[in-house]
Design a protein around this motif. Sequence first.
Motif, PDB file in Angstrom:
ATOM      1  N   TRP A   1      26.202  25.799  50.482  1.00 20.00           N
ATOM      2  CA  TRP A   1      27.587  26.116  50.827  1.00 20.00           C
ATOM      3  C   TRP A   1      28.286  26.782  49.639  1.00 20.00           C
ATOM      4  N   ARG A   2      28.086  26.252  48.436  1.00 23.82           N
ATOM      5  CA  ARG A   2      28.717  26.812  47.227  1.00 23.82           C
ATOM      6  C   ARG A   2      28.240  28.238  46.960  1.00 23.82           C
ATOM      7  N   ILE A   3      26.937  28.470  47.127  1.00 26.38           N
ATOM      8  CA  ILE A   3      26.382  29.810  46.930  1.00 26.38           C
ATOM      9  C   ILE A   3      26.987  30.783  47.934  1.00 26.38           C
ATOM     10  N   ALA A   4      27.082  30.374  49.191  1.00 27.22           N
ATOM     11  CA  ALA A   4      27.661  31.238  50.224  1.00 27.22           C
ATOM     12  C   ALA A   4      29.117  31.568  49.898  1.00 27.22           C
ATOM     13  N   LYS A   5      29.881  30.592  49.422  1.00 26.96           N
ATOM     14  CA  LYS A   5      31.286  30.834  49.061  1.00 26.96           C
ATOM     15  C   LYS A   5      31.388  31.777  47.863  1.00 26.96           C
ATOM     16  N   ASP A   6      30.524  31.606  46.869  1.00 27.89           N
ATOM     17  CA  ASP A   6      30.531  32.483  45.704  1.00 27.89           C
ATOM     18  C   ASP A   6      30.229  33.929  46.099  1.00 27.89           C
ATOM     19  N   ILE A   7      29.254  34.115  46.972  1.00 28.36           N
ATOM     20  CA  ILE A   7      28.920  35.460  47.447  1.00 28.36           C
ATOM     21  C   ILE A   7      30.085  36.056  48.223  1.00 28.36           C
ATOM     22  N   GLU A   8      30.686  35.270  49.089  1.00 27.50           N
ATOM     23  CA  GLU A   8      31.831  35.730  49.875  1.00 27.50           C
ATOM     24  C   GLU A   8      32.989  36.157  48.965  1.00 27.50           C
ATOM     25  N   ASN A   9      33.284  35.367  47.953  1.00 23.48           N
ATOM     26  CA  ASN A   9      34.363  35.693  47.019  1.00 23.48           C
ATOM     27  C   ASN A   9      34.045  36.947  46.211  1.00 23.48           C
ATOM     28  N   ALA A  10      32.817  37.089  45.758  1.00 25.39           N
ATOM     29  CA  ALA A  10      32.422  38.266  44.981  1.00 25.39           C
ATOM     30  C   ALA A  10      32.511  39.528  45.825  1.00 25.39           C
ATOM     31  N   MET A  11      32.102  39.441  47.070  1.00 20.40           N
ATOM     32  CA  MET A  11      32.180  40.608  47.955  1.00 20.40           C
ATOM     33  C   MET A  11      33.629  40.992  48.224  1.00 20.40           C
ATOM     34  N   ALA A  12      34.497  40.026  48.375  1.00 16.85           N
ATOM     35  CA  ALA A  12      35.917  40.313  48.604  1.00 16.85           C
ATOM     36  C   ALA A  12      36.526  41.001  47.387  1.00 16.85           C
ATOM     37  N   ARG A  13      36.174  40.545  46.185  1.00 14.43           N
ATOM     38  CA  ARG A  13      36.673  41.196  44.956  1.00 14.43           C
ATOM     39  C   ARG A  13      36.147  42.615  44.843  1.00 14.43           C
ATOM     40  N   ALA A  14      34.876  42.826  45.180  1.00 13.69           N
ATOM     41  CA  ALA A  14      34.274  44.159  45.082  1.00 13.69           C
ATOM     42  C   ALA A  14      34.935  45.127  46.052  1.00 13.69           C
ATOM     43  N   ARG A  15      35.317  44.658  47.233  1.00 14.56           N
ATOM     44  CA  ARG A  15      35.981  45.526  48.206  1.00 14.56           C
ATOM     45  C   ARG A  15      37.368  45.960  47.734  1.00 14.56           C
ATOM     46  N   LYS A  16      38.015  45.126  46.931  1.00 14.30           N
ATOM     47  CA  LYS A  16      39.362  45.428  46.454  1.00 14.30           C
ATOM     48  C   LYS A  16      39.367  46.400  45.281  1.00 14.30           C
ATOM     49  N   MET A  17      38.242  46.526  44.574  1.00 16.35           N
ATOM     50  CA  MET A  17      38.178  47.387  43.399  1.00 16.35           C
ATOM     51  C   MET A  17      38.228  48.850  43.833  1.00 16.35           C
ATOM     52  N   PRO A  18      39.003  49.658  43.120  1.00 18.20           N
ATOM     53  CA  PRO A  18      39.056  51.087  43.466  1.00 18.20           C
ATOM     54  C   PRO A  18      37.694  51.738  43.206  1.00 18.20           C
ATOM     55  N   GLN A  19      37.329  52.639  44.075  1.00 16.24           N
ATOM     56  CA  GLN A  19      36.049  53.326  43.960  1.00 16.24           C
ATOM     57  C   GLN A  19      36.274  54.749  43.455  1.00 16.24           C
ATOM     58  N   LEU A  20      35.371  55.230  42.633  1.00 15.66           N
ATOM     59  CA  LEU A  20      35.444  56.598  42.147  1.00 15.66           C
ATOM     60  C   LEU A  20      35.061  57.557  43.267  1.00 15.66           C
ATOM     61  N   VAL A  21      35.692  58.736  43.268  1.00 17.98           N
ATOM     62  CA  VAL A  21      35.412  59.755  44.273  1.00 17.98           C
ATOM     63  C   VAL A  21      34.751  60.939  43.580  1.00 17.98           C
ATOM     64  N   ALA A  22      33.664  61.412  44.132  1.00 17.90           N
ATOM     65  CA  ALA A  22      32.973  62.571  43.570  1.00 17.90           C
ATOM     66  C   ALA A  22      33.815  63.814  43.848  1.00 17.90           C
ATOM     67  N   ASP A  23      34.347  64.428  42.770  1.00 18.66           N
ATOM     68  CA  ASP A  23      35.227  65.586  42.939  1.00 18.66           C
ATOM     69  C   ASP A  23      34.729  66.834  42.222  1.00 18.66           C
ATOM     70  N   GLY A  24      33.471  66.823  41.797  1.00 21.66           N
ATOM     71  CA  GLY A  24      32.905  67.983  41.126  1.00 21.66           C
ATOM     72  C   GLY A  24      33.095  67.986  39.627  1.00 21.66           C
ATOM     73  N   HIS A  25      33.689  66.927  39.074  1.00 22.58           N
ATOM     74  CA  HIS A  25      33.882  66.794  37.631  1.00 22.58           C
ATOM     75  C   HIS A  25      33.429  65.412  37.185  1.00 22.58           C
ATOM     76  N   CYS A  26      32.862  65.355  35.987  1.00 24.09           N
ATOM     77  CA  CYS A  26      32.438  64.082  35.405  1.00 24.09           C
ATOM     78  C   CYS A  26      33.677  63.221  35.183  1.00 24.09           C
ATOM     79  N   HIS A  27      33.616  61.978  35.567  1.00 22.14           N
ATOM     80  CA  HIS A  27      34.764  61.078  35.423  1.00 22.14           C
ATOM     81  C   HIS A  27      34.964  60.610  33.993  1.00 22.14           C
TER      82      HIS A  27
END
Length: 69
Positions: free
Chosen positions: A10-36
Motif C-alpha cells: 500500500w505504501r509503495i502504491a501511494k508513493d508511486i501515485e504521489n510521484a506521478m502527480a508531482r511529475a504531471r505538475k512539472m512544466p515540460q520543455l517544448v522542442a522549438d528548434g533551439h537548444c534550451h
Amino acid sequence: MSDVADRAEWRIAKDIENAMARARKMPQLVADGHCHYCDEQIAHGFLFCNTDCRDDYQSEQEAKRCAGR
C-alpha cells in the motif's frame, strides 16, 4: 488484520501515485528548434544540441530547486 507485506505494498502504491502527480505538475520543455541551454539552432524535435547542454541544464535546474527557486 493486514500484515507487513500488505502495508508495504500500500505504501509503495501511494508513493508511486504521489510521484506521478508531482511529475504531471512539472512544466515540460517544448522542442522549438533551439537548444534550451545554449540557444543554438537545432533540428526540430530535439530539446538540447548535445548531452553536455542537457546535463548542464539539468544540473542548473536541480541547483535552483535546492535553493528554493
